[in-house]
Design a protein around this motif. Sequence first.
Motif, PDB file in Angstrom:
ATOM      1  N   ALA A  89      41.898  63.291  43.975  1.00 13.39           N
ATOM      2  CA  ALA A  89      40.892  62.834  42.870  1.00 13.39           C
ATOM      3  C   ALA A  89      41.627  61.712  41.804  1.00 13.39           C
ATOM      4  N   GLY A  90      40.812  60.708  41.526  1.00 12.54           N
ATOM      5  CA  GLY A  90      41.262  59.661  40.730  1.00 12.54           C
ATOM      6  C   GLY A  90      40.307  59.119  40.124  1.00 12.54           C
ATOM      7  N   TRP A  91      40.382  58.132  38.865  1.00 15.42           N
ATOM      8  CA  TRP A  91      39.500  57.568  38.253  1.00 15.42           C
ATOM      9  C   TRP A  91      39.320  55.942  38.468  1.00 15.42           C
ATOM     10  N   GLN A  92      38.240  55.648  38.471  1.00 15.34           N
ATOM     11  CA  GLN A  92      37.915  54.112  38.483  1.00 15.34           C
ATOM     12  C   GLN A  92      37.239  53.708  37.103  1.00 15.34           C
ATOM     13  N   THR A  93      37.686  52.484  36.752  1.00 17.04           N
ATOM     14  CA  THR A  93      36.946  52.241  35.612  1.00 17.04           C
ATOM     15  C   THR A  93      35.977  50.832  35.844  1.00 17.04           C
ATOM     16  N   ILE A  94      34.591  50.922  35.470  1.00 17.06           N
ATOM     17  CA  ILE A  94      33.713  49.744  35.761  1.00 17.06           C
ATOM     18  C   ILE A  94      33.304  48.991  34.558  1.00 17.06           C
TER      19      ILE A  94
END
Lengths: 461, 109
Positions: free
Chosen positions: A397-402
């Motif tokens: 699991a990981g995060w992406q910023t948009i």
Amino acid sequence: MKKTGMIAAVFGLALAATTAMAEHPGKESIAKSGYKGPETCEECHPGSAKGFMDTVHWKHASKVTNVDGVDPKKEYGMKNRIYVMCNGNDIVNNLKEIPKSPVTGKSKFTGCNTCHPGNHLSDVGSTGPEAEAAVDCLVCHSTDYDFRQRKASKNEKGQVVMGQDRSTKAALAIGKPTVKNCMVCHEAAGGGVIVKRGFSFTKDTDAHAAKGMVCVDCHKAKNHKIPTGHDPNNWANDNVFISCSDTSCHGGKPHKDADLNRHSAKVACQTCHIPRTGGAFAKDFTVWEQTPDKFYEPTTLKKEANETTPVYAWYNGTVKNTPHFIGPKGSRMDGKSKISPFKIFQGKAFYNKQTGELLSMDFAQPMSNGDTRAGVLSAAKTLGMKDPEKVAKEAVAGWQTIYFGSNHLVTKSKALFCANCHAPNGVLNFKDLGYSDKEIVRLTSPELFMKKLAEKQKEEW
Amino acid sequence: MKKAVSVMVLVAVAALSILCFSGIASAGEEIKMVGVITKIDIAGKDAKTATATLKDNKTEALVVITVNDDLTLDKFKDHRIVEGDEIRCKYETIDGKNVSKLFRKTAGC
């Protein structure tokens, strides 16, 4: 009657006449012969259906030239993109009947291409006579469409078909798309009303809507190719673009005040005139929540339109695109960038442990029983990935910023003014925008506007 | 006797005032709920008001919501919102009616 009253009356009559003239011709013929789908429209608009096959609304993709790391020869869009607002796409999350809920034994139809204006047998990017005959012209062009007809079901061959309202009644209400026509799909994108884009287009929330304008007044289509802005996260386009400064709209010098017009060289109109945003600000695709109907949805945090504030960055129209970030590129020195507002969104999803790439998800399994890794497995299989079981099992699991473009919720009366930016507590972070400490002292001092605003204050009071 | 009449008049005036302003007095605070539509009542294409009965997901109570805003009424009329849809709703109780302040489908794509 006073002169102004006379002018208003004449203007009103002219407007009424224009409205009357805007009535779509040919209704008598439709009433007489009935509506038979695109072939009826083609009687007056020959070639429209074929032309429509080459638009983003049909293909859900286009060539993309301003984004890092994409192949300029390939087409990208909701057909095939992988990012964390949706995490699925038309390919891996194709419209289908999901597995039955283990709790209720019920199933339902769902998929990213639910909004595609075909019948699903002729789907995203299809071409040829069958596809042309499958276009749902009325879902965009009728104000009397019965949405009970636009439901997915299975035909006798077990194929999933999207229904259409092809009634003569609906066809008799044709015209240029209204706000409602556009919002049928665009308001609920990303998992619910206002979730993705964070705006509503009503007289209470947008200055253009308050003036009675509709979406296609700005997004003025030609041959169904619809101009769009330069949103860093809205890649697919019909290669036609709009700008507030188009001569038919506000022009290059929209203000009476020369100081404000001077700002427009380095500050996007949206920065001052769209001071708020809204919608989803975080989502977790690795953990889905059970909803009252016992199906599951990605955990989503959201706010109403105008309830959150944007972040500001230099933007030159090109886009940084990595597995953990999608957003604007630009700087104060490149001569092309403007300070622009963005809606920030952060999403958590699964990444390929081996490559670090963001993985996509088929929603059918997690929607049924909350098993998100099963969704990753299904998507990996659909995409033909090597050893999909291993990919899904090891996914991390990981995060992406948009950074989403913030181009609606336009206001005139609540626009930012001098002191909203040029103050120590202003909305712009001049340090992050590349200004030196010395410049920041000057940029955040009332010295810049004191005299001018003092005069204005006197006038107002 | 005079005093008694005065008191009665005062009481009557007070009661009348309460009745007159009961709309304001009964306007409660905003209540939030999520529920599934079990019934929509709307009188034709030109209706300016409608009611929708929602089954509260938390309490399972049936709550009748009065909807007056054009946007939602239009969605009832063209069946973009139908029975069975799950709704996120904010409402205020005014004159005994639960008047919708926000009425949205929870689902999206």
